[in-house]
Enzyme design. Structure first.
Site, mmCIF file in Angstrom:
data_model
loop_
_atom_site.group_PDB
_atom_site.id
_atom_site.type_symbol
_atom_site.label_atom_id
_atom_site.label_comp_id
_atom_site.label_asym_id
_atom_site.label_seq_id
_atom_site.Cartn_x
_atom_site.Cartn_y
_atom_site.Cartn_z
ATOM 1 N N MET A 1 0.834 -1.197 0.000
ATOM 2 C CA MET A 1 0.000 0.000 0.000
ATOM 3 C C MET A 1 0.871 1.250 0.000
ATOM 4 S SD MET A 1 -3.142 -1.185 2.467
ATOM 5 C CE MET A 1 -4.160 0.190 1.914
ATOM 6 N N SER A 2 0.592 2.125 -0.962
ATOM 7 C CA SER A 2 1.392 3.338 -1.134
ATOM 8 C C SER A 2 0.753 4.562 -0.509
ATOM 9 C CB SER A 2 1.593 3.600 -2.626
ATOM 10 O OG SER A 2 0.341 3.891 -3.234
ATOM 11 N N VAL B 1 -4.902 5.813 -4.218
ATOM 12 C CA VAL B 1 -6.236 5.251 -4.373
ATOM 13 C C VAL B 1 -6.195 3.842 -4.962
ATOM 14 C CG1 VAL B 1 -6.569 6.309 -6.656
ATOM 15 C CG2 VAL B 1 -8.563 5.747 -5.248
ATOM 16 N N ASP B 2 -5.250 3.538 -5.851
ATOM 17 C CA ASP B 2 -5.229 2.237 -6.523
ATOM 18 C C ASP B 2 -4.961 1.095 -5.540
ATOM 19 O OD1 ASP B 2 -5.588 3.689 -8.876
ATOM 20 O OD2 ASP B 2 -3.427 3.818 -9.224
ATOM 21 N N MET C 1 5.624 0.408 2.283
ATOM 22 C CA MET C 1 7.080 0.315 2.085
ATOM 23 C C MET C 1 7.704 1.699 2.135
ATOM 24 S SD MET C 1 7.283 -2.418 -1.065
ATOM 25 C CE MET C 1 5.661 -2.052 -1.739
ATOM 26 N N CYS D 1 12.954 -0.990 -9.758
ATOM 27 C CA CYS D 1 12.301 -0.958 -8.455
ATOM 28 C C CYS D 1 11.263 -2.066 -8.339
ATOM 29 C CB CYS D 1 11.652 0.409 -8.245
ATOM 30 S SG CYS D 1 10.797 0.585 -6.680
ATOM 31 N N GLY E 1 -1.512 -2.332 -6.495
ATOM 32 C CA GLY E 1 -2.520 -1.583 -7.232
ATOM 33 C C GLY E 1 -2.136 -1.315 -8.666
ATOM 34 N N CYS F 1 10.373 6.783 -8.848
ATOM 35 C CA CYS F 1 9.841 5.750 -7.965
ATOM 36 C C CYS F 1 10.354 5.913 -6.537
ATOM 37 C CB CYS F 1 10.245 4.381 -8.516
ATOM 38 S SG CYS F 1 9.741 2.987 -7.532
#
Length: 369
Positions: free
Chosen positions: A9-10, A13-14, A34, A99, A123, A192
């Site tokens: 999870m970043s 939304v995705d 991460m 990455c 995502g 990234c």
């Protein structure tokens, strides 16, 4: 007991919708954020804090546990050091592809397994099938298979992509309908895990700049550059060349590393911006190689993200890909990836190292590099 899936999870939304959908499908879902970059912004605030807060808020809302894991050392060793090396060599690297291979589908996948997961999820707008093939995402404008071509089928078999069959609009609507706090959060851009910042200033902190001349194809000095690493083929903005020539915009057409000169020309359709042949190295395949040594196949290729598929003839020779584009290509850039496709299937690809003179049979006669 339901299958455990760990979602990368970043804070966007995705990945948030990916976690939500898996939870609604009855999986035992764990969210993991991460952190791969330690630097703080100019205000002394860790640039990942806002994203980490969004991850916590989303996970609390949908009712799943969450963790944060630090891969900063792995990112520096496996991705960022390569990124700097490529810029030193005058190329324009794409760290996102490395990455994905080294961090998300290696270090993170390994971590997910330690949490008892059978699969990981992200995502990304891509799809897979049972054979482990990598397929384009259903939303052609958001398809991210270009960035995942270095991920092997064995890794993909342990991954799931819940939003890969959706459009971005559908993803945002699900987020809004379920009340996710990130439903209107804008998409991230930039390098990234390093994010959005003044890239020129950022790069100058790690590599010394060597200013030099901007030179026309006729050899005329038309300006000064701040350092070759700051420019890429086809670039128009930021050249600062005014009052010269026929009034058309100037574009970067190449780099002369030996003499530290930036080659520029007027007109977005200048012939030196176009080529039909290129060479890619560091070749990787998602599954089995689609060709044998010396064999040529007809397929399509993308030389940059979101580029429509381009018809090519690809030959494997001594571990390198020799690519003959059936349509002249604009600004194929050393350091970027050439990714091959058969219809919706991403075959793999390599890093462009040379762009060769379309009128020459000699693969070492270069025009752009």
């Amino acid at each position: 007991m339901s299958e455990r899936i760990v979602v990368g999870m970043s804070g966007g939304v995705d990945s948030s919708v990916a976690a939500l959908l898996l939870k609604e499908q009855g999986y035992d879902v764990v969210g993991v954020f991460m952190k791969n970059w330690e630097e703080e912004d100019i205000n002394g605030t860790c640039t990942a804090e806002e994203d980490w807060r969004d991850v916590r808020d989303v996970c609390d809302l949908i009712g799943i546990p969450y963790y944060s894991v630090n891969f900063a050392k792995e990112y520096w060793d496996r991705v960022f050091s390569y990124f700097l090396k490529e810029y030193r060599a005058g190329r324009t690297p794409n760290p996102d592809v490395l990455c994905n291979r080294e961090i998300k589908f290696r270090a993170f996948l390994d971590f997910a397994m330690t949490l008892g997961a059978t699969r990981m999820a992200t995502g990304h707008f891509v799809r897979t099938n049972e054979a482990g093939q990598l397929l384009k995402g259903s939303d052609s404008n958001k398809d991210q298979s270009y960035f995942l071509y270095m991920v092997h089928a064995q890794q993909l078999k342990k991954a799931i992509f819940p939003v890969g069959g959706m459009t971005k609009e559908q993803v945002r609507k699900i987020a809004e309908d379920r009340g996710l706090p990130v439903s209107k959060k804008k998409d991230s851009t930039g390098v990234c895990f390093i994010g959005e910042r003044n890239f020129k200033k950022f790069l100058s902190e790690y590599l010394p700049a060597q200013p030099g001349d901007m030179v026309s194809p006729e050899g005329e000095v038309v300006g000064r550059h701040d350092g070759l690493m700051y420019y890429t083929l086809g670039q128009r903005r930021g050249l600062g060349i005014g009052g010269r020539g026929d009034g058309r915009s100037w574009f970067v057409i190449g780099k002369d590393l030996e003499k530290n000169r930036l080659l520029v020309a007027q007109g977005e359709d200048h012939p030196m911006l176009y080529s039909t042949q290129s060479i890619a190295e560091d070749v990787t395949w998602v599954g089995d190689a689609p060709m044998k040594e010396g064999e040529t196949i007809t397929c399509t290729a993308r030389y940059r993200y979101r580029q429509p598929d381009q018809p090519v003839e690809a030959t494997l020779r001594e571990g390198r890909l020799l690519l003959h584009s059936l349509v002249p290509q604009r600004a194929v850039t050393p350091g970027q990836s050439a990714v091959l496709y058969k219809d919706d299937v991403c075959l793999g690809g390599g890093i462009v190292t040379k762009v060769v003179d379309p009128g020459s049979a000699d693969p070492d006669k270069q025009i752009n590099y």
